[in-house]
Write an enzyme that holds these catalytic residues in place. Sequence first.
Site, PDB file in Angstrom:
ATOM      1  CG  ASP A  78      30.504  41.124  42.330  1.00 49.49           C
ATOM      2  OD1 ASP A  78      30.304  41.031  43.554  1.00 49.49           O
ATOM      3  OD2 ASP A  78      30.303  40.187  41.524  1.00 49.49           O
ATOM      4  CG  HIS A  79      33.724  39.250  44.593  1.00 47.68           C
ATOM      5  ND1 HIS A  79      33.748  38.687  45.843  1.00 47.68           N
ATOM      6  CD2 HIS A  79      32.608  38.783  43.986  1.00 47.68           C
ATOM      7  CE1 HIS A  79      32.692  37.892  45.982  1.00 47.68           C
ATOM      8  NE2 HIS A  79      31.977  37.944  44.881  1.00 47.68           N
ATOM      9  CG  HIS A 172      30.673  33.342  43.808  1.00 49.99           C
ATOM     10  ND1 HIS A 172      31.303  33.378  45.024  1.00 49.99           N
ATOM     11  CD2 HIS A 172      30.082  34.543  43.657  1.00 49.99           C
ATOM     12  CE1 HIS A 172      31.118  34.563  45.580  1.00 49.99           C
ATOM     13  NE2 HIS A 172      30.372  35.298  44.771  1.00 49.99           N
ATOM     14  N   GLY A 201      26.270  34.296  45.140  1.00 51.08           N
ATOM     15  CA  GLY A 201      26.007  32.959  44.602  1.00 51.08           C
ATOM     16  C   GLY A 201      24.532  32.708  44.365  1.00 51.08           C
ATOM     17  CB  SER A 203      23.642  31.402  39.466  1.00 50.94           C
ATOM     18  OG  SER A 203      23.823  32.606  38.781  1.00 50.94           O
ATOM     19  CB  VAL A 223      21.716  36.726  39.587  1.00 51.40           C
ATOM     20  CG1 VAL A 223      21.655  35.734  38.425  1.00 51.40           C
ATOM     21  CG2 VAL A 223      20.737  36.314  40.683  1.00 51.40           C
ATOM     22  CB  THR A 225      26.910  31.652  37.185  1.00 51.98           C
ATOM     23  OG1 THR A 225      28.054  31.959  37.996  1.00 51.98           O
ATOM     24  CG2 THR A 225      27.211  30.421  36.357  1.00 51.98           C
TER      25      THR A 225
HETATM   26  P1  13P Z   1      26.623  33.525  40.839  1.00 54.51           P
HETATM   27  O1  13P Z   1      27.624  33.657  39.766  1.00 54.51           O
HETATM   28  O2  13P Z   1      26.643  32.194  41.497  1.00 54.51           O
HETATM   29  O3  13P Z   1      25.259  33.938  40.407  1.00 54.51           O
HETATM   30  O4  13P Z   1      27.055  34.552  41.996  1.00 54.51           O
HETATM   31  C1  13P Z   1      27.031  35.912  41.723  1.00 54.51           C
HETATM   32  C2  13P Z   1      27.721  36.687  42.764  1.00 54.51           C
HETATM   33  O5  13P Z   1      27.597  36.444  43.930  1.00 54.51           O
HETATM   34  C3  13P Z   1      28.579  37.803  42.325  1.00 54.51           C
HETATM   35  O6  13P Z   1      29.329  38.316  43.373  1.00 54.51           O
END
Ligand code: 13P
Length: 272
Positions: A78-79, A172, A201, A203, A223, A225
Amino acid sequence: MMKNKFEEINNANKALLATNFYNFETLKGVLLAAKDQNSSIILQMTKSSIDYLGLENAVSMAKTGLKYFGVEGWIHLDHGPNIDLVKACLDAGFDSVMYDGSELPLEQNIDNTKKVVALAEKYGANVEAELGYIAKLGQAKDKVSYTSAEDALLFVQETGVDALAVAIGTAHGFYKEKPKLDFDRLKEIKEAVKIPLVLHGGSGVPVDDVRKAIKNGICKVNVATEIKNIFMQTLKKLLSDTDEIDLRKVFPPATNAVKDLVVGKLRMVNNK
Ligand code: 13P
């Protein structure tokens, strides 16, 4: 292969849930939920989680967990901030990687993503990129730079990327106000590029909005956070009420709270 699964999901107008994990306990909660729902899942990690767990440890824990719980799933970066980490993850056995050049000028994001796509091809791995500004934790959420269909088309044509994270109004972390998703924009992007689109994002985005986003082209819902939050809130509450020092007795309720949360998220994404 995750690429094939994505193609199938895209054709069926469905989505996969992608959950971040941080330690064995959160991983176990996610896997218990996927098993309970008989659902596939994407297990993803950021650089911070990789640094925390150790790359080889993290991959073997996730792969062994999938096998142990009998869950169909894939490991995803992720990222990814740079090509070196992408390569290390591919070498370690990741099925999928995200290269995030979203804060770079478009041309540079295209150039770097192209390199990642060429590299990942050798591994048969899936590549996700990001276009537009989806506020990261701690970044201003009012700095709006939504993805345009025009840029998305150029980006996908130039890079040959498999999946694209789009900025359509999510951010996020927790939301102070209900997020407002731009569904018309999402539709336009999907019509232009056709490939699986990713909603970051996740969450705090209401169930109906997530489902509407899936109807309009989102194939992966992230998901993170909420998982971290429920684990820590449950643990904090428990620890304030007990002198127990056996962590094997204290962690399970927090793991179960993650499981219950992710069961709900899987129902949301799988339309159950
Ligand atoms: P949240 O932390 O807002 O759930 O986003 C997760 C996300 O997009 C991870 O790349």
